[in-house]
Scaffold this motif. Structure first.
Motif, PDB file in Angstrom:
ATOM      1  N   VAL A 148       0.813  -1.224   0.000  1.00  0.00           N
ATOM      2  CA  VAL A 148       0.000   0.000   0.000  1.00  0.00           C
ATOM      3  C   VAL A 148       0.849   1.279   0.000  1.00  0.00           C
ATOM      4  O   VAL A 148       0.541   2.229  -0.733  1.00  0.00           O
ATOM      5  CB  VAL A 148      -0.956  -0.009   1.224  1.00  0.00           C
ATOM      6  N   VAL A 149       1.895   1.305   0.802  1.00  0.00           N
ATOM      7  CA  VAL A 149       2.662   2.558   0.969  1.00  0.00           C
ATOM      8  C   VAL A 149       3.204   3.093  -0.375  1.00  0.00           C
ATOM      9  O   VAL A 149       2.991   4.266  -0.698  1.00  0.00           O
ATOM     10  CB  VAL A 149       3.767   2.391   2.042  1.00  0.00           C
TER      11      VAL A 149
ATOM     12  N   LYS B 223      10.562  -5.593   7.459  1.00  0.00           N
ATOM     13  CA  LYS B 223       9.731  -5.200   6.313  1.00  0.00           C
ATOM     14  C   LYS B 223       9.392  -3.719   6.324  1.00  0.00           C
ATOM     15  O   LYS B 223       9.390  -3.071   5.276  1.00  0.00           O
ATOM     16  CB  LYS B 223       8.407  -5.984   6.330  1.00  0.00           C
ATOM     17  N   LEU B 224       9.055  -3.190   7.508  1.00  0.00           N
ATOM     18  CA  LEU B 224       8.455  -1.854   7.548  1.00  0.00           C
ATOM     19  C   LEU B 224       9.430  -0.704   7.806  1.00  0.00           C
ATOM     20  O   LEU B 224       9.193   0.414   7.333  1.00  0.00           O
ATOM     21  CB  LEU B 224       7.321  -1.836   8.585  1.00  0.00           C
ATOM     22  N   LEU B 225      10.520  -0.946   8.534  1.00  0.00           N
ATOM     23  CA  LEU B 225      11.430   0.177   8.803  1.00  0.00           C
ATOM     24  C   LEU B 225      12.116   0.684   7.528  1.00  0.00           C
ATOM     25  O   LEU B 225      12.150   1.905   7.290  1.00  0.00           O
ATOM     26  CB  LEU B 225      12.453  -0.196   9.887  1.00  0.00           C
ATOM     27  N   PRO B 226      12.633  -0.203   6.657  1.00  0.00           N
ATOM     28  CA  PRO B 226      13.228   0.304   5.406  1.00  0.00           C
ATOM     29  C   PRO B 226      12.196   1.003   4.524  1.00  0.00           C
ATOM     30  O   PRO B 226      12.512   1.954   3.822  1.00  0.00           O
ATOM     31  CB  PRO B 226      13.756  -0.966   4.713  1.00  0.00           C
ATOM     32  N   LEU B 227      10.948   0.535   4.593  1.00  0.00           N
ATOM     33  CA  LEU B 227       9.871   1.150   3.809  1.00  0.00           C
ATOM     34  C   LEU B 227       9.640   2.594   4.277  1.00  0.00           C
ATOM     35  O   LEU B 227       9.527   3.523   3.459  1.00  0.00           O
ATOM     36  CB  LEU B 227       8.599   0.324   4.009  1.00  0.00           C
ATOM     37  N   ALA B 228       9.576   2.786   5.583  1.00  0.00           N
ATOM     38  CA  ALA B 228       9.384   4.129   6.140  1.00  0.00           C
ATOM     39  C   ALA B 228      10.555   5.040   5.752  1.00  0.00           C
ATOM     40  O   ALA B 228      10.358   6.191   5.361  1.00  0.00           O
ATOM     41  CB  ALA B 228       9.248   4.059   7.663  1.00  0.00           C
ATOM     42  N   ALA B 229      11.778   4.498   5.839  1.00  0.00           N
ATOM     43  CA  ALA B 229      12.967   5.298   5.501  1.00  0.00           C
ATOM     44  C   ALA B 229      12.940   5.670   4.015  1.00  0.00           C
ATOM     45  O   ALA B 229      13.179   6.824   3.650  1.00  0.00           O
ATOM     46  CB  ALA B 229      14.233   4.524   5.846  1.00  0.00           C
ATOM     47  N   LYS B 230      12.592   4.722   3.154  1.00  0.00           N
ATOM     48  CA  LYS B 230      12.605   4.951   1.707  1.00  0.00           C
ATOM     49  C   LYS B 230      11.583   6.011   1.286  1.00  0.00           C
ATOM     50  O   LYS B 230      11.868   6.865   0.457  1.00  0.00           O
ATOM     51  CB  LYS B 230      12.323   3.633   0.978  1.00  0.00           C
TER      52      LYS B 230
ATOM     53  N   ALA C 143      17.625   2.460  11.122  1.00  0.00           N
ATOM     54  CA  ALA C 143      17.149   2.430   9.735  1.00  0.00           C
ATOM     55  C   ALA C 143      17.181   3.821   9.102  1.00  0.00           C
ATOM     56  O   ALA C 143      16.884   3.975   7.916  1.00  0.00           O
ATOM     57  CB  ALA C 143      15.728   1.858   9.681  1.00  0.00           C
ATOM     58  N   GLY C 144      17.530   4.844   9.902  1.00  0.00           N
ATOM     59  CA  GLY C 144      17.658   6.196   9.351  1.00  0.00           C
ATOM     60  C   GLY C 144      16.386   7.023   9.452  1.00  0.00           C
ATOM     61  O   GLY C 144      16.275   8.060   8.799  1.00  0.00           O
ATOM     62  N   ILE C 145      15.434   6.589  10.263  1.00  0.00           N
ATOM     63  CA  ILE C 145      14.194   7.360  10.422  1.00  0.00           C
ATOM     64  C   ILE C 145      14.432   8.469  11.450  1.00  0.00           C
ATOM     65  O   ILE C 145      14.884   8.187  12.559  1.00  0.00           O
ATOM     66  CB  ILE C 145      13.035   6.430  10.863  1.00  0.00           C
TER      67      ILE C 145
END
Ligand code: THG
Length: 271
Positions: free
Chosen positions: A85-86, A112-119, A155-157
């Motif tokens: 979804v993101v 799954k979700l931390l790299p997605l948030a960072a990207k 993760a860089g957030i």
């Protein structure tokens, strides 16, 4: 306090039906009521609506974005769904701030979700639970919150984009856990500098309880006193919002004036 409007949730029959029938007017009317009550973010949850959950999410996000530029919180317990979804919502609504709601401290969720948030530059909410479930004591809640926070920072957030949610359970089924959640906020706020933001799904506390509105506003005031920054709640509940404003005045977060409720609304452009 940052208000996440909770009402666009497929758990409600009217929302579920509107999603399946692609009826924009129902969703936009409910969203407008949350915005008029002071919502800063719209939480979107397709719930158990039949059909393609990814397409449902994209449609809901576009439908709500038509009436507001405010940030959208994409709410699902399914990490694999959020992974699909993101990128779709980010592509459909460039420039709209997104929040991933939510992740747990379980390693597979974080992977799954931390790299997605960072990207995608989203904010993300981390629940104080892991693969073992919701902890039965404060110590493990704090450990889960700390593990999520460490993973998110690695993760860089940015810290401003990290929310911790000490999972509120209904008071009629989980006696005393409400105190654990509050104590977890206090402890996690003390050990982290600068701290993340703290958020709760407020209505969980009174689900299927009588006097649910009274329980909600009483618990919100307690959590605010412990350091809460944000809540997913029904912004159309005027007495709840008034209790929140009064608590902010008494906690020194807003100046007292004889018309402090009106002052809050004017500041938000609502009066
Ligand atoms: N944390 C995070 N996200 C969340 C939650 C959380 N998302 C979902 C949920 N919890 C927050 N949203 C709601 C929305 C409604 C209710 C509870 C939580 C609710 N509704 C009433 C009930 O069931 O009694 C009314 C239902 C009806 O009228 O049909 O309780 O904790 N991060």
């Amino acid at each position: 306090m940052i208000i996440f409007g909770e009402r666009i949730n497929g758990m409600y029959r009217d929302v579920r039906t509107a999603i399946v029938e692609r009826d924009k007017s129902v969703i936009q009317r409910l969203a407008k009521a949350q915005l008029d009550g002071g919502a800063d973010v719209m939480d979107l949850n397709v719930g158990p609506a039949k059909g393609d959950a990814v397409e449902h999410f994209v449609w809901l996000a576009q439908t709500v974005h038509e009436i507001t530029d405010k940030p959208l919180s994409l709410d699902s317990a399914k990490a694999d769904l959020l992974v699909q979804v993101v990128p779709r919502v980010a592509e459909a609504l460039p420039g709209t701030k997104l929040i991933i709601n939510s992740c747990t401290a379980a390693p597979d969720y974080m992977a799954k979700l931390l790299p997605l948030a960072a990207k995608y530059g989203t904010s993300i909410i981390g629940l104080t639970m892991d693969q073992r479930g919701v902890p039965g004591n404060v110590e493990q809640r704090v450990e889960c919150g700390a593990a999520f926070l460490m993973g998110a920072v690695e993760a860089g957030i940015p810290i401003e984009d990290i929310y911790i949610d000490p999972i509120i359970l209904p008071v009629n089924v989980a006696h005393k856990q409400q105190v654990h959640s509050i104590e977890a906020i206090r402890q996690l706020a003390l050990v982290n500098d600068p701290p993340p933001k703290f958020i709760i799904g407020l209505s969980n506390v009174s689900q299927k309880c009588l006097l649910n509105h009274l329980l909600n506003r009483t618990y919100l005031v307690m959590a605010l006193a412990a350091g809460l920054d944000a809540a997913i709640l029904d912004a159309a509940d005027a007495e709840l919002i008034e209790a929140m404003i009064a608590a902010e005045v008494l906690l020194g977060k807003q100046l007292y004036s004889d018309e402090f409720v009106k002052a809050w609304k004017m500041q938000k452009g609502l009066a």
